[in-house]
Scaffold this active site. Sequence first.
Site, PDB file in Angstrom:
ATOM      1  N   ILE A   1      -6.424  -6.284   1.138  1.00 41.94           N
ATOM      2  CA  ILE A   1      -5.913  -7.830   1.477  1.00 41.94           C
ATOM      3  C   ILE A   1      -6.847  -8.512   2.996  1.00 41.94           C
ATOM      4  O   ILE A   1      -7.589  -9.461   2.732  1.00 41.94           O
ATOM      5  CB  ILE A   1      -4.597  -7.893   2.012  1.00 41.94           C
ATOM      6  CG1 ILE A   1      -3.635  -7.684   0.769  1.00 41.94           C
ATOM      7  CG2 ILE A   1      -4.253  -9.407   2.452  1.00 41.94           C
ATOM      8  CD1 ILE A   1      -2.325  -7.633   0.991  1.00 41.94           C
TER       9      ILE A   1
ATOM     10  N   CYS B   1       0.846  -1.160  -0.129  1.00 46.17           N
ATOM     11  CA  CYS B   1       0.013  -0.008  -0.041  1.00 46.17           C
ATOM     12  C   CYS B   1       0.930   1.356   0.053  1.00 46.17           C
ATOM     13  O   CYS B   1       2.032   1.129   0.275  1.00 46.17           O
ATOM     14  CB  CYS B   1      -1.032   0.121   1.220  1.00 46.17           C
ATOM     15  SG  CYS B   1      -1.983  -1.427   1.088  1.00 46.17           S
TER      16      CYS B   1
ATOM     17  N   ASN C   1       0.634   1.187   6.047  1.00 42.78           N
ATOM     18  CA  ASN C   1       1.280   0.344   4.976  1.00 42.78           C
ATOM     19  C   ASN C   1       1.931  -1.037   5.616  1.00 42.78           C
ATOM     20  O   ASN C   1       3.009  -0.791   6.306  1.00 42.78           O
ATOM     21  CB  ASN C   1       2.161   0.959   4.066  1.00 42.78           C
ATOM     22  CG  ASN C   1       2.714   0.017   3.000  1.00 42.78           C
ATOM     23  OD1 ASN C   1       2.401  -0.843   2.710  1.00 42.78           O
ATOM     24  ND2 ASN C   1       4.000   0.437   2.796  1.00 42.78           N
TER      25      ASN C   1
ATOM     26  N   GLU D   1       1.750  -5.380   7.272  1.00 39.96           N
ATOM     27  CA  GLU D   1       0.785  -6.270   7.691  1.00 39.96           C
ATOM     28  C   GLU D   1       1.358  -6.686   9.238  1.00 39.96           C
ATOM     29  O   GLU D   1       2.502  -6.869   9.687  1.00 39.96           O
ATOM     30  CB  GLU D   1       1.082  -7.621   6.667  1.00 39.96           C
ATOM     31  CG  GLU D   1       0.157  -8.783   7.230  1.00 39.96           C
ATOM     32  CD  GLU D   1       0.261 -10.065   6.589  1.00 39.96           C
ATOM     33  OE1 GLU D   1      -0.483 -10.962   6.555  1.00 39.96           O
ATOM     34  OE2 GLU D   1       0.900  -9.766   5.420  1.00 39.96           O
TER      35      GLU D   1
ATOM     36  N   ASP E   1      -6.302  -5.552  10.644  1.00 37.46           N
ATOM     37  CA  ASP E   1      -4.881  -5.289  11.720  1.00 37.46           C
ATOM     38  C   ASP E   1      -4.587  -3.900  11.886  1.00 37.46           C
ATOM     39  O   ASP E   1      -4.001  -3.545  12.679  1.00 37.46           O
ATOM     40  CB  ASP E   1      -3.913  -6.125  11.199  1.00 37.46           C
ATOM     41  CG  ASP E   1      -3.402  -5.835   9.574  1.00 37.46           C
ATOM     42  OD1 ASP E   1      -4.155  -4.910   8.950  1.00 37.46           O
ATOM     43  OD2 ASP E   1      -2.358  -6.073   9.025  1.00 37.46           O
TER      44      ASP E   1
END
Length: 222
Positions: free
Chosen positions: A53, A2, A75, A77, A100
Site C-alpha cells: 500500500i 498483511c 501488519n 497502518e 510507516d
Amino acid sequence: MCGICGIFNIKETASISLEVLKGMILALHHRGPDEFGLYRDNRVGLASARLSIIDLAGGSQPISNEDGTVWIVFNGEIFNYIELRPLLEKKGHQFSTKTDTEVIIHLYEEFGVECLNYLNGQFSIALWDSRNQTLLLARDRLGIRPLFYYHNHHILLFASEIKSFLAFPNFHLELDEDALRQVFTYWSPQPPHTAFQQVMQLPAGHYLLLQNSEIKVQPYWQ
C-alpha cells in the site's frame, strides 16, 4: 491486510529453520499476496506476507535500522507516520524507505517500549532488538489487528492467524473447554484466551516483551 509470523528460540538450542519459517508464512499468503520476506539469525526468525500500500517499490519487509541491529515485521497502518518522521530525522535518524513501518523502528530506538504511546493507528508489531536480545510484540489500542502467540520452555511462536503454527514440527491444536464455555456466554473467548489450549491472543493495548528467557505481558494503554 498483511500477515506476520515468527519464531524465537528462548533457550538458544537450535538455529531457526528456514523451511519451517517459510511454511508458517505461506499459511498466511492470502493476507499479503504481493510479496514475502524473511529474516533469521541464530535466535529469531521473522516473516512477512505483504499487501503493498505505502512505498510500493521500497517497502519490503522485514525492515531494519541503519546498522541492521533492529528488525521489524508489521501488519497495519500508522496514521500519523508523516508527522512523526521529521521529528525523528531531526534527532539524526536516517530513513531508507518511505514506509510507516520504518518510522516504528526509529521510534523504538529513540523511546524503547514507550514508542507505542506515539503511534496512532491499527497494528500488530514484532520487533527484534539484537543488541539486547529482546523481542517486542505489540497490538493496537483497540485490537483491530490480530496477533496470537504460543510458548513453552524452548520457543515462542507468533502469527497473525493461529493456523500458521501448524507449520511448526509436531505442533498440535487442542480445544480449550474453558474457552468454549466463554464462547457460549460471550460469543468469543475472552483475551488472552483462544479456543485452543496454550495458544494466546495478545490483548488489545498490550505488549509482550521477551528478554533473558522471561516473558512479560503488560498494557500500554487503557
